[in-house]
Scaffold this motif. Sequence first.
Motif, PDB file in Angstrom:
ATOM      1  N   GLY A   1       0.837  -1.191   0.000  1.00  0.00           N
ATOM      2  CA  GLY A   1       0.000   0.000   0.000  1.00  0.00           C
ATOM      3  C   GLY A   1       0.870   1.237   0.000  1.00  0.00           C
TER       4      GLY A   1
ATOM      5  N   ASP B   1     -12.058  -0.360   2.542  1.00  0.00           N
ATOM      6  CA  ASP B   1     -10.645  -0.573   2.851  1.00  0.00           C
ATOM      7  C   ASP B   1      -9.995   0.778   3.118  1.00  0.00           C
TER       8      ASP B   1
ATOM      9  N   GLY C   1      -6.712   2.405   4.413  1.00  0.00           N
ATOM     10  CA  GLY C   1      -5.312   2.269   4.780  1.00  0.00           C
ATOM     11  C   GLY C   1      -4.725   3.613   5.128  1.00  0.00           C
TER      12      GLY C   1
ATOM     13  N   GLY D   1      -8.363  -2.859   6.364  1.00  0.00           N
ATOM     14  CA  GLY D   1      -7.318  -1.845   6.314  1.00  0.00           C
ATOM     15  C   GLY D   1      -6.954  -1.444   7.734  1.00  0.00           C
TER      16      GLY D   1
END
Length: 674
Positions: free
Chosen positions: A10, A282, A284, A442
């Motif tokens: 990521g 998700d 992150g 995440g």
Amino acid sequence: MGFTVDIDTGGTFTDGFITRGDQFRTVKTPTTPHDLTVCFMECIKESAKAFAVPLGDFLYDTDIIRFSNTIGTNSIIQRDGPKIGLIVTAGFEGLCPTHAGDGKRPVVEASMVAAVNEETSEAGVVHRVPERDQVLAAAQSLIDRGARCLVIALNHADVNSENERVVRESIKREYPRDYLGSVPVFLSSDIVQRPGYQERINTASLNAYIHGKLTRLLYKAGEDLRRQQYRGHLFIGHNNGAVARVAKTRAINTYNSGPAAGLLGAKEIGALYGARCVMSGDMGGTSFDIGFVVDGEPSYALRPDVEGFGCNLPMLAIRALGAGGGSIAEVVNGVLRVGPQSAGALPGPACFGLGGKRATVTDANLVLGWLDPDYFLGGSKKLDREKASAAIEQDVAKPLGISVEEAAWLIKETVEADVGRELSDLRKDMGPHPDPLLVVYGGAGPLHSCAIAHASGISTLVVTPFSAVFSAYSSSLMDVGHLYYRRLDLPLHSHADLSLVDKAVGELRQRAEADMRGEGFSAASITWELELIVRSAAGSEAKIAAPVDFHHSPEGLQAVREKATALLGPAGDLPLTLCTLGLFGKAPVAHYLPREVPAAEAPVHAARRGQRQVSLHRQGPAIALDVYDRDLLGNGHQVSGPVIVESRQTTMVIPQGWSLKVDRYDNALIERMH
């Protein structure tokens, strides 16, 4: 039984999901933007440590490594790809991606476009073959201007690629591969065979733009593994839901491959609960990616937008929002804006102490007490609350004339409202469906999940024990596979001549079997899926799954027509058109499947770690909240908000009116109480 390793990079962290039999481990390492093979190998090393095995022994005993990466995605976003030359049909130069509305460098500079005189009809009949002298003059002019590769994208090459192949042959004859002056030549018809000339130019150009960097880094990653005793192939995640070895990976197939894998994980988790409608969220360090699964079918884009460029290579559909833990908060014209810019891995949020000075969402969560400064990533990383406060005061509190705590709450509230609004819009796009189950993951997702669910009208969430590395877990569900397309433009009336389908399926199967042999799989081990892209008379398109032998019976054809009509509406007197056929060949490999766990024996209060002062409102004093250790909560344990539940890799904040229960799959089922 050997290890399986799945790694996803990521913008801020690189995640690993490692299994051996029924056991799994999760690891997170900082992403190294300057060279993603560094964080890849660091993740491999941490994976070996997680099982307490020496690195060489670990890799020697590893059955498969799957790697989803952001190398290509980052190159497009940052516009740091090489100078490419583009050769198109004369008169169509205006379709080339030589402008960028976002102020970034164009993918293709205007001076790097050349044209040749050639003509292929819409029906695929060649009326004019490009002249060799003109082709070589165009190629030489682009090389002289610094082209590191050439893209050939001619009109109607999706129907008949003969003229594109003529151009490539002329160039390769002049610049053989063993000459230093040789440059890679890409044909648009090799990348995609679907209608839409401008979209095909974009797709081929983007593929070439990211090809060089991907080639260098992925082959380097494979070589690094071999030096450490790994004996197998390195498999690369694709945005169609499969993995393939580096040599059989087209660069554009890696775009958004990690988030795309997450959809498969959401589908798997949703199936545990019999959910017809599943949404994925998700969050992150850099973005918040959302998608959906309805009746077992993940969201799919037939003409995806790739960082502002319309393309016509189908892929799993993810909507990326600039709202992650590292999203930068700033005041613009008196209004707070959070994202899309991110502090990333370096310098990171101010509280990381790595040189970052800008206020971020993570800094706000730390100031509010939602994060424990001594337990971030299980205590392996200490957070600096003073630096977080200073950044928020400078960037948000002073410009708005409010306290640091109120500014931190406003940052959190803004990002949650932004994401909640996008989830609500996505629900509308899905049409009438049952209330969705939201699978949240995440590193930052579970912390904000209840507030985001409330903003979008969702009442049930699931957070898995591996939510912080969920895309890496989802990669573990991916088989080795290749998806091949063939342009057909076949009218689907009741008496349609389906011999073209039979021929196309046979030819594509031969290609798939040859590719699979190169990856160590026999023809007998391959399973087949057929994807039909059908177009209505009005121009709307839909993707339909069909049995590989659907064309062998009138009933099979009728079933396809009924599916298409349900998606596109009645065709009236005009037949539907099977414009593109896709054959997906897959070979199954090891997967990790969630297993039921026994009921917890210890009482729930045994998981209580203590209390922490937490701000639960925009104004007013912080209050003491109970903090529970997620690793000590087991099947049957339940807590009601307001409460905090922490694991080594993520934090869940359960507000008033919500409850968390650990179920038989060891998942945290979070529900709004009525």
